[in-house]
Design a protein around this motif. Structure first.
Motif, mmCIF file in Angstrom:
data_model
loop_
_atom_site.group_PDB
_atom_site.id
_atom_site.type_symbol
_atom_site.label_atom_id
_atom_site.label_comp_id
_atom_site.label_asym_id
_atom_site.label_seq_id
_atom_site.Cartn_x
_atom_site.Cartn_y
_atom_site.Cartn_z
ATOM 1 N N PHE A 63 51.335 15.631 36.768
ATOM 2 C CA PHE A 63 51.440 15.380 35.333
ATOM 3 C C PHE A 63 52.922 15.364 34.943
ATOM 4 O O PHE A 63 53.676 16.274 35.289
ATOM 5 N N PHE B 284 48.723 19.211 39.648
ATOM 6 C CA PHE B 284 47.478 19.821 39.195
ATOM 7 C C PHE B 284 46.373 19.544 40.212
ATOM 8 O O PHE B 284 46.354 18.498 40.859
ATOM 9 N N SER C 232 41.750 25.772 33.502
ATOM 10 C CA SER C 232 41.189 25.175 32.299
ATOM 11 C C SER C 232 39.822 24.579 32.624
ATOM 12 O O SER C 232 39.553 24.191 33.763
ATOM 13 N N GLU D 91 47.063 24.463 37.623
ATOM 14 C CA GLU D 91 48.415 24.071 38.017
ATOM 15 C C GLU D 91 48.727 24.698 39.366
ATOM 16 O O GLU D 91 48.468 25.885 39.595
ATOM 17 N N PHE E 258 44.701 12.720 29.431
ATOM 18 C CA PHE E 258 45.071 14.125 29.529
ATOM 19 C C PHE E 258 46.192 14.470 28.564
ATOM 20 O O PHE E 258 47.019 13.626 28.208
ATOM 21 N N GLN E 259 46.217 15.718 28.186
ATOM 22 C CA GLN E 259 47.355 16.278 27.486
ATOM 23 C C GLN E 259 47.616 17.676 28.048
ATOM 24 O O GLN E 259 46.701 18.327 28.564
ATOM 25 N N LEU E 260 48.859 18.116 27.961
ATOM 26 C CA LEU E 260 49.261 19.402 28.517
ATOM 27 C C LEU E 260 49.734 20.301 27.393
ATOM 28 O O LEU E 260 50.604 19.924 26.609
ATOM 29 N N THR F 58 48.202 24.387 30.276
ATOM 30 C CA THR F 58 46.768 24.153 30.432
ATOM 31 C C THR F 58 46.449 22.686 30.206
ATOM 32 O O THR F 58 46.919 22.078 29.248
ATOM 33 N N LEU F 59 45.635 22.136 31.081
ATOM 34 C CA LEU F 59 45.273 20.730 31.010
ATOM 35 C C LEU F 59 44.036 20.551 30.143
ATOM 36 O O LEU F 59 43.073 21.332 30.229
#
Length: 526
Positions: A382, A391, A417, A406, A460-462, A466-467
């Motif tokens: 990521f 990840f 997550s 991670e 996805f967002q971080l 946490t994903l």
């Protein structure tokens, strides 16, 4: 219910997705439908189901006719010979009708029961004529995207297609392996590395040679490159002996066959069923990593030294089914299967670095869960301000979630997550062509109601390590049409697509595996 999409692969902006014996392609940009390839046996299944439906329709119409006009039963079905019916009618006209009707009623009841049995036998006969349902078990492609490789499970075949980079495929070859493939990977030198359920790993050229042909009047046995004089450790010598014994067993079991009529090379063998194969690279040297049902992860050198075992990654107590090596951390292997933990290894040395509990995460989704069966592990990087963050993603059979961690510089999995899903995930793959916005394509089982699309795309967002998923889209469900080969009962779907938990050994089975001679096969693995 319709069979859901059960695997997917992204290739140069195209999503290839398998659904029973059909391979559909979609644009990864907007999910629009492009094309479909159908396994030739898919039409056979459709025709068989049409025949069954027609037969059932005839039976229903016949039953309705009998219900409306009971007297038509004897006339249509001919329960009694015509001569006997005529004599009975003449006797009744002459005043000699039978005084006891019970035997006649009893006979009629027997006849009706006999008809039901005949109809049941006919239905079973029709069902038994349905060919094995084709199933696309694996999809992959070359790095340049110009070739797509598909594995079909029911006929043990490797299909190679030419890809025009727009989602359209042209069939180049079909090669049927000796045993059913369980996992494949493509090597940089254009070899298809195929692991099978018998425990063997073969190398098959991506493109068939026009000049190759098996030598006449001899059996193709694909002997290993090594011999006892070139092997210098006890462990490697035992591995070589196992491979040579396997070749002899193959000769004994099928002495009159010439083997596959295409170029293939036996690389290595396990005593147990193989579940996964991947490739690794360290300091310019390639390796073959294999996992099996007997809790082993083996690291072997690549061609032509596959007889040399570099290391074992030992520590699992249950079957190992999933392996992944992160791109940015190619010295690290993460493995999982029937254990409650994921294992993090330095695979080249076989050293265990850490464990991570996955069962406790699954219990947050389903509190009554007592065991997990990891069906797939994947890894991706990521993008972040500090660089690429590796990840690890995992899915488990019958658990409606994606689990993510991670991979830290200390070789541990942190910041767990849970990404909950509207159905049970069957397969996932990444679309990483836009590095600033990585996406995952998930094939899932929405259940009998089918209210949710079975092929979805998540962004996805971080957030604080946490994903999480950001946006969601889906592909066109109408592409599959209404083909009869895509229709199945919920029980059939479970039997077809939910096979990972079956790898778990039952009580007493472990002892049988230990006593099995090297190279021997367990029943039903072919």
């Amino acid at each position: 219910m319709k069979i859901p999409y059960h695997n997917a692969h992204v290739c140069k902006g195209i999503i290839f997705a398998g659904r029973s014996g059909q391979l559909h392609s979609f644009s990864a940009k907007d999910g629009s439908y492009v094309s479909t390839w159908k396994h030739p046996d898919a039409e056979k299944v459709s025709d068989a189901f049409k025949a069954i439906a027609q037969a059932e329709k005839v039976e229903v119409e016949k039953a309705e006719t009998v219900k409306d006009d009971p007297s038509s039963t004897l006339q249509e079905d001919g329960d009694e010979p015509p001569a006997k019916r005529q004599k009975t009618a003449e006797a009744e006209d002459a005043g000699y009708a039978p005084t006891q009707s019970a035997p006649a009623e009893k006979s009629k009841g027997k006849d009706q029961a006999g008809k039901k049995k005949t109809q049941a036998r006919g239905a079973r006969s029709l069902v038994s004529k349905v060919p094995d349902r084709p199933l696309i078990a694996h999809i992959t492609s070359t790095a340049d995207g110009k070739h797509v490789v598909v594995i079909t499970a029911h006929d043990k075949a490797i299909w190679v297609f030419e890809h025009d980079l727009a989602g359209n495929l042209k069939e180049l070859s079909k090669r049927v392996m000796p045993k059913r493939p369980s996992s494949v990977v493509l090597s940089p030198d254009s070899q298809i590395i195929c692991a099978d359920k018998f425990g063997d790993v073969y190398a098959v050229p991506l493109i068939q040679s026009e000049t190759w042909a098996p030598a006449p009047s001899r059996q193709v046995t694909s002997k290993p490159e090594a011999n006892p004089l070139t092997v210098h450790s006890k462990r490697n010598l035992e591995s070589l002996k196992s491979q040579l014994k396997q070749i002899e067993l193959n000769k004994r079991d099928s002495p009159n066959t010439d083997g596959p009529a295409f170029e293939h090379t036996l690389l290595l063998g396990h005593v147990s069923m193989l579940t996964n194969v991947i490739l690794g690279e360290q300091e310019g040297r390639r390796y073959v990593l294999t996992a099996d049902r007997d809790e082993h992860v083996r690291v072997s050198r690549y061609i032509p030294q596959t007889h040399v075992i570099e290391a074992f990654c030992l520590g699992h107590k249950e079957f190992v089914n999933a392996l992944t090596i992160p791109r940015s951390r190619n010295d690290i292997l993460v493995s999982g299967g029937g254990d409650p933990n994921l294992f993090v290894w330095n695979w080249s040395s076989g050293k265990l670095l850490s464990k991570t509990d996955i069962l406790s995460l699954a219990q947050r989704v389903f509190p009554t869960t007592s065991e997990v069966a990891v069906s797939q592990l994947e890894s991706f990087d990521f993008p972040s301000d500090s660089g690429k963050v590796p990840f690890i993603l995992a899915i488990c059979e019958n658990i409606n979630a994606i689990f993510a961690w991670e991979l830290t510089s200390e070789n541990t999995l942190s910041h767990p997550s849970i990404i909950q899903l509207p159905g049970s995930p069957l397969h996932l793959t990444f679309n990483l062509e836009d590095e600033s916005s990585p996406k995952v394509v998930v094939a899932l089982d929405p259940g009998a109601e089918g209210a949710t699309p079975s092929l979805n795309i998540y962004s996805f967002q971080l957030s604080e390590g946490t994903l999480a998923t950001d946006t969601t889209s889906s592909v066109s469900e109408s592409a599959a049409g209404e083909s009869e080969d895509l229709v199945a009962t919920e029980t059939e779907v479970k039997a077809l697509l939910y096979t990972v938990e079956h790898l778990r050994k039952k009580t007493g089975e472990a002892e049988e595996e230990v006593e099995k001679p090297a190279g021997a096969s367990t029943e039903g693995q072919a």
